[in-house]
Write a protein that holds these residues in place. Sequence first.
Motif, PDB file in Angstrom:
ATOM      1  N   ARG B 171       0.862  -1.165   0.000  1.00  0.00           N
ATOM      2  CA  ARG B 171       0.000   0.000   0.000  1.00  0.00           C
ATOM      3  C   ARG B 171       0.907   1.226   0.000  1.00  0.00           C
ATOM      4  NH1 ARG B 171      -5.404   1.036   1.230  1.00  0.00           N
ATOM      5  NH2 ARG B 171      -5.732   3.209   1.855  1.00  0.00           N
ATOM      6  N   ILE B 172       0.823   2.017  -1.060  1.00  0.00           N
ATOM      7  CA  ILE B 172       1.682   3.205  -1.114  1.00  0.00           C
ATOM      8  C   ILE B 172       0.826   4.439  -0.895  1.00  0.00           C
ATOM      9  CG2 ILE B 172       3.435   2.154  -2.601  1.00  0.00           C
ATOM     10  CD1 ILE B 172       2.171   3.568  -4.987  1.00  0.00           C
ATOM     11  N   SER B 173       1.472   5.545  -0.607  1.00  0.00           N
ATOM     12  CA  SER B 173       0.734   6.781  -0.348  1.00  0.00           C
ATOM     13  C   SER B 173       0.168   7.340  -1.652  1.00  0.00           C
ATOM     14  CB  SER B 173       1.671   7.813   0.283  1.00  0.00           C
ATOM     15  OG  SER B 173       2.634   8.217  -0.679  1.00  0.00           O
ATOM     16  N   ARG B 176       2.889   9.046  -3.562  1.00  0.00           N
ATOM     17  CA  ARG B 176       3.774   8.131  -4.293  1.00  0.00           C
ATOM     18  C   ARG B 176       3.054   7.571  -5.533  1.00  0.00           C
ATOM     19  NH1 ARG B 176       9.161   6.879  -5.160  1.00  0.00           N
ATOM     20  NH2 ARG B 176       9.579   4.658  -5.154  1.00  0.00           N
ATOM     21  N   LEU B 177       1.757   7.265  -5.385  1.00  0.00           N
ATOM     22  CA  LEU B 177       0.987   6.760  -6.534  1.00  0.00           C
ATOM     23  C   LEU B 177       0.945   7.813  -7.637  1.00  0.00           C
ATOM     24  CD1 LEU B 177      -0.807   4.446  -7.664  1.00  0.00           C
ATOM     25  CD2 LEU B 177      -2.781   5.667  -6.727  1.00  0.00           C
ATOM     26  N   THR B 178       0.779   9.067  -7.225  1.00  0.00           N
ATOM     27  CA  THR B 178       0.735  10.148  -8.212  1.00  0.00           C
ATOM     28  C   THR B 178       2.093  10.291  -8.908  1.00  0.00           C
ATOM     29  OG1 THR B 178      -0.939  11.262  -6.888  1.00  0.00           O
ATOM     30  CG2 THR B 178       0.216  12.601  -8.515  1.00  0.00           C
ATOM     31  N   GLN B 179       3.163  10.213  -8.127  1.00  0.00           N
ATOM     32  CA  GLN B 179       4.502  10.272  -8.734  1.00  0.00           C
ATOM     33  C   GLN B 179       4.703   9.119  -9.719  1.00  0.00           C
ATOM     34  OE1 GLN B 179       7.952   9.178  -6.330  1.00  0.00           O
ATOM     35  NE2 GLN B 179       9.147  10.829  -7.252  1.00  0.00           N
ATOM     36  N   LEU B 180       4.283   7.929  -9.283  1.00  0.00           N
ATOM     37  CA  LEU B 180       4.362   6.742 -10.148  1.00  0.00           C
ATOM     38  C   LEU B 180       3.734   7.038 -11.520  1.00  0.00           C
ATOM     39  CD1 LEU B 180       3.046   3.246  -8.893  1.00  0.00           C
ATOM     40  CD2 LEU B 180       2.984   3.936 -11.275  1.00  0.00           C
ATOM     41  N   HIS B 181       2.517   7.555 -11.496  1.00  0.00           N
ATOM     42  CA  HIS B 181       1.800   7.765 -12.766  1.00  0.00           C
ATOM     43  C   HIS B 181       2.331   8.960 -13.537  1.00  0.00           C
ATOM     44  CE1 HIS B 181      -0.716   4.440 -12.127  1.00  0.00           C
ATOM     45  NE2 HIS B 181      -1.281   4.929 -11.041  1.00  0.00           N
ATOM     46  N   GLN B 182       2.784   9.977 -12.800  1.00  0.00           N
ATOM     47  CA  GLN B 182       3.398  11.117 -13.504  1.00  0.00           C
ATOM     48  C   GLN B 182       4.578  10.642 -14.338  1.00  0.00           C
ATOM     49  OE1 GLN B 182       3.987  13.582 -10.069  1.00  0.00           O
ATOM     50  NE2 GLN B 182       2.472  15.090 -10.745  1.00  0.00           N
ATOM     51  N   LEU B 183       5.324   9.663 -13.789  1.00  0.00           N
ATOM     52  CA  LEU B 183       6.483   9.161 -14.516  1.00  0.00           C
ATOM     53  C   LEU B 183       6.090   8.080 -15.522  1.00  0.00           C
ATOM     54  CD1 LEU B 183       9.017   8.948 -11.539  1.00  0.00           C
ATOM     55  CD2 LEU B 183       8.911  10.690 -13.333  1.00  0.00           C
ATOM     56  N   PRO B 254      -8.827   4.043  -7.105  1.00  0.00           N
ATOM     57  CA  PRO B 254     -10.022   3.536  -6.409  1.00  0.00           C
ATOM     58  C   PRO B 254      -9.661   2.783  -5.125  1.00  0.00           C
ATOM     59  CG  PRO B 254     -10.159   3.051  -8.750  1.00  0.00           C
ATOM     60  CD  PRO B 254      -8.772   3.569  -8.499  1.00  0.00           C
ATOM     61  N   ALA B 255      -8.563   2.035  -5.143  1.00  0.00           N
ATOM     62  CA  ALA B 255      -8.184   1.282  -3.941  1.00  0.00           C
ATOM     63  C   ALA B 255      -7.782   2.223  -2.802  1.00  0.00           C
ATOM     64  CB  ALA B 255      -7.036   0.318  -4.249  1.00  0.00           C
ATOM     65  N   LEU B 256      -7.093   3.304  -3.134  1.00  0.00           N
ATOM     66  CA  LEU B 256      -6.635   4.234  -2.088  1.00  0.00           C
ATOM     67  C   LEU B 256      -7.715   5.208  -1.650  1.00  0.00           C
ATOM     68  CD1 LEU B 256      -2.975   5.326  -2.973  1.00  0.00           C
ATOM     69  CD2 LEU B 256      -3.759   3.562  -1.397  1.00  0.00           C
ATOM     70  N   LEU B 257      -8.539   5.627  -2.626  1.00  0.00           N
ATOM     71  CA  LEU B 257      -9.489   6.717  -2.347  1.00  0.00           C
ATOM     72  C   LEU B 257     -10.933   6.244  -2.230  1.00  0.00           C
ATOM     73  CD1 LEU B 257      -8.229   9.317  -4.999  1.00  0.00           C
ATOM     74  CD2 LEU B 257      -7.891   9.436  -2.524  1.00  0.00           C
ATOM     75  N   GLY B 258     -11.210   5.044  -2.742  1.00  0.00           N
ATOM     76  CA  GLY B 258     -12.599   4.635  -2.959  1.00  0.00           C
ATOM     77  C   GLY B 258     -13.020   5.091  -4.351  1.00  0.00           C
ATOM     78  N   LEU B 259     -14.014   4.392  -4.925  1.00  0.00           N
ATOM     79  CA  LEU B 259     -14.394   4.652  -6.316  1.00  0.00           C
ATOM     80  C   LEU B 259     -14.953   6.065  -6.503  1.00  0.00           C
ATOM     81  CD1 LEU B 259     -14.468   3.357  -9.104  1.00  0.00           C
ATOM     82  CD2 LEU B 259     -16.705   2.390  -8.548  1.00  0.00           C
ATOM     83  N   GLN B 260     -15.777   6.498  -5.542  1.00  0.00           N
ATOM     84  CA  GLN B 260     -16.418   7.812  -5.693  1.00  0.00           C
ATOM     85  C   GLN B 260     -15.379   8.937  -5.659  1.00  0.00           C
ATOM     86  OE1 GLN B 260     -19.314   8.429  -6.774  1.00  0.00           O
ATOM     87  NE2 GLN B 260     -18.873  10.620  -6.699  1.00  0.00           N
ATOM     88  N   ALA B 261     -14.477   8.881  -4.705  1.00  0.00           N
ATOM     89  CA  ALA B 261     -13.452   9.926  -4.594  1.00  0.00           C
ATOM     90  C   ALA B 261     -12.496   9.872  -5.787  1.00  0.00           C
ATOM     91  CB  ALA B 261     -12.690   9.781  -3.281  1.00  0.00           C
ATOM     92  N   ALA B 262     -12.269   8.676  -6.323  1.00  0.00           N
ATOM     93  CA  ALA B 262     -11.421   8.565  -7.506  1.00  0.00           C
ATOM     94  C   ALA B 262     -12.088   9.275  -8.678  1.00  0.00           C
ATOM     95  CB  ALA B 262     -11.152   7.099  -7.840  1.00  0.00           C
TER      96      ALA B 262
END
Lengths: 299, 299
Positions: B171-173, B176-183, B254-262
């Motif tokens: 489970r990453i923050s 970190r997930l945003t950095q992952l996808h930015q790259l 969705p896993a980190l935020l839930g589907l609605q927040a995603a």
Amino acid sequence: MTEATLADIQAETKNTIDAYLTNYIQRLPEHAIDLKEAMQYALLVGGKRMRPLLHRITAETLGISYLDSLPVAAAIECIHAYSLVHDDLPAMDDDDLRRGQATCHIKYDEATAILAGDALQTLAFEIIADTSSKQLSHETKVKLITCIAKASGYSGMCGGQAIDLAATNQRISLERLTQLHQLKTGALLTACVETATLMTPNIAECDVANFLTYAQSIGLAFQVQDDILDVTASSEVLGKPSGSDQKANKSTYPALLGLQAAREQLQNYHAEALQALDRLPYNTQLLRQFADLMLNRTH
Amino acid sequence: MTEATLADIQAETKNTIDAYLTNYIQRLPEHAIDLKEAMQYALLVGGKRMRPLLHRITAETLGISYLDSLPVAAAIECIHAYSLVHDDLPAMDDDDLRRGQATCHIKYDEATAILAGDALQTLAFEIIADTSSKQLSHETKVKLITCIAKASGYSGMCGGQAIDLAATNQRISLERLTQLHQLKTGALLTACVETATLMTPNIAECDVANFLTYAQSIGLAFQVQDDILDVTASSEVLGKPSGSDQKANKSTYPALLGLQAAREQLQNYHAEALQALDRLPYNTQLLRQFADLMLNRTH
């Protein structure tokens, strides 16, 4: 100019190339530390830096300073290092040892090794495009990138590796074996020399042709010697298991020609290289010594 | 300018990119026919050509003709195609299906897929360096190559893929997930836009900044939508197994935020992209439609 001089230049080239590449890698951000380490490992573990040396001495023969040729030499070494990492993968040659050390996918893991190879290839093109060297005009950079891309892609190294894989467990013709090596190792060695000619304004076309003949001949000599060493040298000297070609059931010059005829072939390529140098209006002493180094190396 | 128009441009972009790349591959010599076929397969099976489309419409927004942007679009697609081939490998994401078809290592074999990816990366840089397009000066080519190299190497796509692999089963923050996808995906999408700005003489710095903000926002929107679709769409629609992120135990929005927040996050990125366009002194109609396409796509 004595033999010792080429050895001195080789030692200094290794130091400066290693420093240049270390500096480049260390300046990268830390976001994927394993990948960064794997790239550094692949680049800096062992390695004789024969390609940077060949580029450097060709450049110096043509009056280009080492400062100007250093980024090109480093880029070519990145291509070479990436190709070793990918060639060693389980799906390819499946080698655990390289230069006497664990291969990248053994030291790290397979996924990291694939990515390290990928990122080192990218780095090669980035180094040339992004270098601030004042001596490399935009036009020269574009020519250098075209040359290195053609030498390392389908029309060069990757194509040769594909032929090599397809040839395993098959007896192929001498002609096909020669094509294999011209692409797999010859193309990038030739690029070491060709890039130096591309950096030389107003070089005569016939001189370029002789430089390329020299490079192609020592490229083939390099490979014949590699095949011979795989049969004759010990694993300890090679830094990798000897006899690995035979074990992998690969066609080699000694296997196709016999060891004696392979040695004669090596002498022929060596002679061709020296004849090409004789036709050049430059002091080709260092290039001559490099050809001798190919012939006489023991690992 | 209606929605249908972007769809028309998309269809025409797909046709022309496919023709350009087919032509490029077919002109290669035949020495390693399996590798050549694998490269063609990897490039031409399916694919929506979203990156070439994004580059093209940005270039057209800036007054650059499609003829001039075509080699750049093709090069970026080569980088994208190579990354898919390598990401699908058993040691990486181990996917058998891509775009509804067998992945390259399933259709051919693993070694050929590794080499096809390698050679496609090389091809990207060769296409730009070697294009005879009169409109691309040597200086522009060098800038384009630098941009694409930085976007696809350690500082971009490869670095992102390394973070992705390291993040599996963890489970990453959100950061970190945003950095992952930015790259991993964002950097190359941003390069689609940035390359067009690099081809535009005298473009204002603040305009470049807004173009990049647009690109970064739709890049993240693209990835959030990808994660949402992996949860909500069927395998048939996706052309690959749905729920594969969850199966691979990957961190997703969705896993980190839930589907609605995603979904709300997706709307936020979309809004940011449109606001950046509002600040640009160009007709950004097509780029607006592209952002909508990201938001509304179903596969």
